[in-house]
Design an enzyme around this catalytic site. Structure first.
Site, PDB file in Angstrom:
ATOM      1  N   ALA A 286       0.831  -1.212   0.000  1.00  0.00           N
ATOM      2  CA  ALA A 286       0.000   0.000   0.000  1.00  0.00           C
ATOM      3  C   ALA A 286       0.862   1.257   0.000  1.00  0.00           C
ATOM      4  O   ALA A 286       0.922   1.996  -0.989  1.00  0.00           O
ATOM      5  CB  ALA A 286      -0.939  -0.009   1.206  1.00  0.00           C
ATOM      6  N   ALA A 287       1.567   1.503   1.115  1.00  0.00           N
ATOM      7  CA  ALA A 287       2.354   2.736   1.236  1.00  0.00           C
ATOM      8  C   ALA A 287       3.450   2.812   0.180  1.00  0.00           C
ATOM      9  O   ALA A 287       3.698   3.873  -0.404  1.00  0.00           O
ATOM     10  CB  ALA A 287       2.958   2.824   2.638  1.00  0.00           C
TER      11      ALA A 287
ATOM     12  N   ARG B 248       5.064  11.241 -10.188  1.00  0.00           N
ATOM     13  CA  ARG B 248       4.277  12.384 -10.651  1.00  0.00           C
ATOM     14  C   ARG B 248       4.957  13.706 -10.299  1.00  0.00           C
ATOM     15  O   ARG B 248       4.888  14.666 -11.073  1.00  0.00           O
ATOM     16  CB  ARG B 248       2.874  12.341 -10.046  1.00  0.00           C
ATOM     17  CG  ARG B 248       1.986  11.264 -10.645  1.00  0.00           C
ATOM     18  CD  ARG B 248       0.516  11.494 -10.298  1.00  0.00           C
ATOM     19  NE  ARG B 248       0.277  11.390  -8.864  1.00  0.00           N
ATOM     20  CZ  ARG B 248      -0.024  10.267  -8.240  1.00  0.00           C
ATOM     21  NH1 ARG B 248      -0.085   9.123  -8.916  1.00  0.00           N
ATOM     22  NH2 ARG B 248      -0.264  10.250  -6.943  1.00  0.00           N
TER      23      ARG B 248
ATOM     24  N   CYS C  19      -7.175  -5.684   2.798  1.00  0.00           N
ATOM     25  CA  CYS C  19      -8.479  -5.571   3.453  1.00  0.00           C
ATOM     26  C   CYS C  19      -9.535  -6.445   2.773  1.00  0.00           C
ATOM     27  O   CYS C  19     -10.565  -6.762   3.372  1.00  0.00           O
ATOM     28  CB  CYS C  19      -8.945  -4.117   3.457  1.00  0.00           C
ATOM     29  SG  CYS C  19      -7.844  -3.007   4.350  1.00  0.00           S
TER      30      CYS C  19
ATOM     31  N   ASP D  52       2.369   0.768   7.770  1.00  0.00           N
ATOM     32  CA  ASP D  52       2.236   0.034   9.019  1.00  0.00           C
ATOM     33  C   ASP D  52       3.529  -0.104   9.816  1.00  0.00           C
ATOM     34  O   ASP D  52       3.499  -0.525  10.970  1.00  0.00           O
ATOM     35  CB  ASP D  52       1.685  -1.373   8.743  1.00  0.00           C
ATOM     36  CG  ASP D  52       0.274  -1.350   8.192  1.00  0.00           C
ATOM     37  OD1 ASP D  52      -0.328  -0.264   8.133  1.00  0.00           O
ATOM     38  OD2 ASP D  52      -0.226  -2.418   7.811  1.00  0.00           O
TER      39      ASP D  52
ATOM     40  N   TYR E 203     -30.974  16.333   3.800  1.00  0.00           N
ATOM     41  CA  TYR E 203     -32.160  15.620   4.262  1.00  0.00           C
ATOM     42  C   TYR E 203     -33.117  15.359   3.111  1.00  0.00           C
ATOM     43  O   TYR E 203     -33.423  16.252   2.307  1.00  0.00           O
ATOM     44  CB  TYR E 203     -32.918  16.415   5.338  1.00  0.00           C
ATOM     45  CG  TYR E 203     -34.359  15.957   5.479  1.00  0.00           C
ATOM     46  CD1 TYR E 203     -34.641  14.670   5.954  1.00  0.00           C
ATOM     47  CD2 TYR E 203     -35.418  16.770   5.079  1.00  0.00           C
ATOM     48  CE1 TYR E 203     -35.957  14.220   6.035  1.00  0.00           C
ATOM     49  CE2 TYR E 203     -36.740  16.331   5.166  1.00  0.00           C
ATOM     50  CZ  TYR E 203     -37.005  15.051   5.645  1.00  0.00           C
ATOM     51  OH  TYR E 203     -38.292  14.598   5.716  1.00  0.00           O
TER      52      TYR E 203
END
Length: 449
Positions: free
Chosen positions: A10-11, A21, A42, A283, A426
């Protein structure tokens, strides 16, 4: 400039993409000791249950996808040592066992976390598993298709344990959860945990609390039973160790990279370690609790991606900052969604606040609208000033919506008075006329000094 990233789940992959980039002229290399990169851990429980029908779907990108951007990815390569003075790595090819020395200009450690596995009798028996990565998934799939287990024992009643309880139920595997603490989900307050406990029992999950794992019994090399510290014997064809994870910091520690109070790698807000030119993300590193200001270790996939993005920008010459976390998390088990953000009431007290709280029922639609579902919301605020400190939501309605509103309120350091007049959307199919969180904030406001 050569940027090397150790770890590519992930990281690490997020950092590589961001660095490219920011400045595509840098040479970027990822070393990953697994066969796969850029996958969603996950999603693993849902592959096991069959909700996700193909494990390849949780793999986001392949090495050749990175190669199109000029990012070199080496799978089944393990970095075995870091020489800070020479800015050099020793890298081992796990297929050929050959080693080489590789120079770097800047380095990102994204080594992740690994499962905590107790050193007990029988831990290496066939049928005893952890669930952390793609390799673990392969072992699960092999065991499920060859051994056809009928009885499973999960050691640990955290997020993974409760997700797997649902997965095993889908596979018609009778499941027992053993938790050494006196309740499941210890990060949540006691009154919020009970509905989850009851829901598990309703789905034929047996729960043993206040009792730990003592040893595993086997026959012909396969696990057949779990023995608890109190002497209980639970038959098992499959045992999952899900008592938690620990930061994978041995490589950093051996290189003299400083660890923090949590035991994870210490970094500043730029994700740079105390060793200049070396960054860490995900992590393996700690961060800051944005409410208490104290170090915290929070091994979650979304945080890893956020940290990786900051580390990637900075190694490429940027100046991004990661401000810390509130500890927002969510998961589902059977028909209940369980979510938390900020401090629990107990954690708030321990941090020196004087918390005031309310627990109330809410619905995700107007009371007269068909299909409405209920949830329980606990909202916690500081008695002095009314600043929101945390929220917990459990139910079958739009729990994610409530917890995300609460997390955003924490981000803005909003008070009960602010939330009491929040302008939230709402319409009868989506919410009661006054959102439950608005009503809860108003009640809390009346309790303030």
């Amino acid at each position: 400039m050569r940027i090397i990233i150790i770890g590519g789940v992930a990281a690490g992959t997020k950092a590589a993409a961001k660095a490219h980039r920011v400045d595509p002229n840098h040479e970027i290399i990822i070393y990953q000791d697994e066969a796969e990169v850029s996958y969603s851990a996950c999603g693993l429980p849902y592959v096991i249950s069959g909700v996700i029908d193909d494990g390849r779907k949780i793999v986001i990108r392949q090495p050749e996808d990175f190669a199109k951007e000029g990012i070199k990815v080496y799978t089944r390569y393990r970095v075995t040592s870091i020489d800070n003075a020479k800015q050099q790595l020793r890298v081992k090819n796990l297929e050929s066992n050959s080693e080489e020395l590789v120079d770097y200009d800047r380095l990102i450690l994204a080594t992740g976390a690994c499962p905590i596995v107790p050193n007990i009798e029988g831990i290496s028996l066939e049928g005893v598993l952890t669930l952390r990565n793609i390799s673990d998934l392969g072992r699960f799939k092999t065991l499920l298709t060859t051994m056809h287990p009928k009885k499973a024992v999960i050691i640990g009643a955290g997020y993974i344990g409760l997700e797997l309880a649902e997965s095993f139920h889908e596979l018609n595997i009778k499941t027992t959860i053993i938790e050494k603490a006196t309740r499941i989900l210890p990060k949540f307050d006691t009154e919020m945990v009970q509905p989850v406990h009851d829901h598990l029992l309703e789905n034929q999950v047996e729960i043993i609390l206040g009792d730990g794992l003592d040893k595993l019994h086997g026959e012909n090399g396969r696990v057949i039973a779990v023995e608890t510290e109190s002497g209980k014997m639970i038959p098992a064809d499959l045992v999952v160790i899900a008592i938690g994870v620990k930061p994978n910091v041995e490589l950093a520690k051996a290189a003299g990279i400083e660890l923090g109070k949590t035991g994870a790698i210490a970094v500043d807000s730029r994700m740079e370690t105390r060793t200049p030119g070396i960054f860490a993300a995900g992590d393996c590193c700690e961060t800051v609790n944005r409410i208490t200001g104290k170090p915290i270790w929070m091994p979650l996939g979304d945080i890893a991606n956020l940290q990786g993005r900051v580390a990637g920008e900075n190694v490429a010459g940027g100046n991004a900052h990661f401000p810390g976390v509130f500890g927002t998390a969510i998961f589902k088990t059977f028909k209940l969604t369980v979510a938390i953000t900020g401090l629990s009431e107990q954690a708030a007290q321990e941090a020196g606040f004087k918390p005031v709280s309310i627990v109330m029922k809410g619905t995700d639609r107007a009371r007269y609208y068909p299909g409405r579902q209920e949830y329980a919301l606990k909202l916690i605020a500081d008695r002095q000033g009314g600043r929101l400190l945390g929220a917990q939501v459990i139910g079958s309605g739009n729990v994610d919506k409530m917890i995300d509103i609460a997390a955003t309120a924490l981000l803005g350091k909003l008070t009960c008075a602010d939330m009491e007049n929040a302008d939230l959307a709402y319409s009868p199919p989506f919410s009661p006329v006054l959102s439950t969180i608005i009503v809860a904030a108003g009640i809390l406001k009346s309790k303030l000094v």
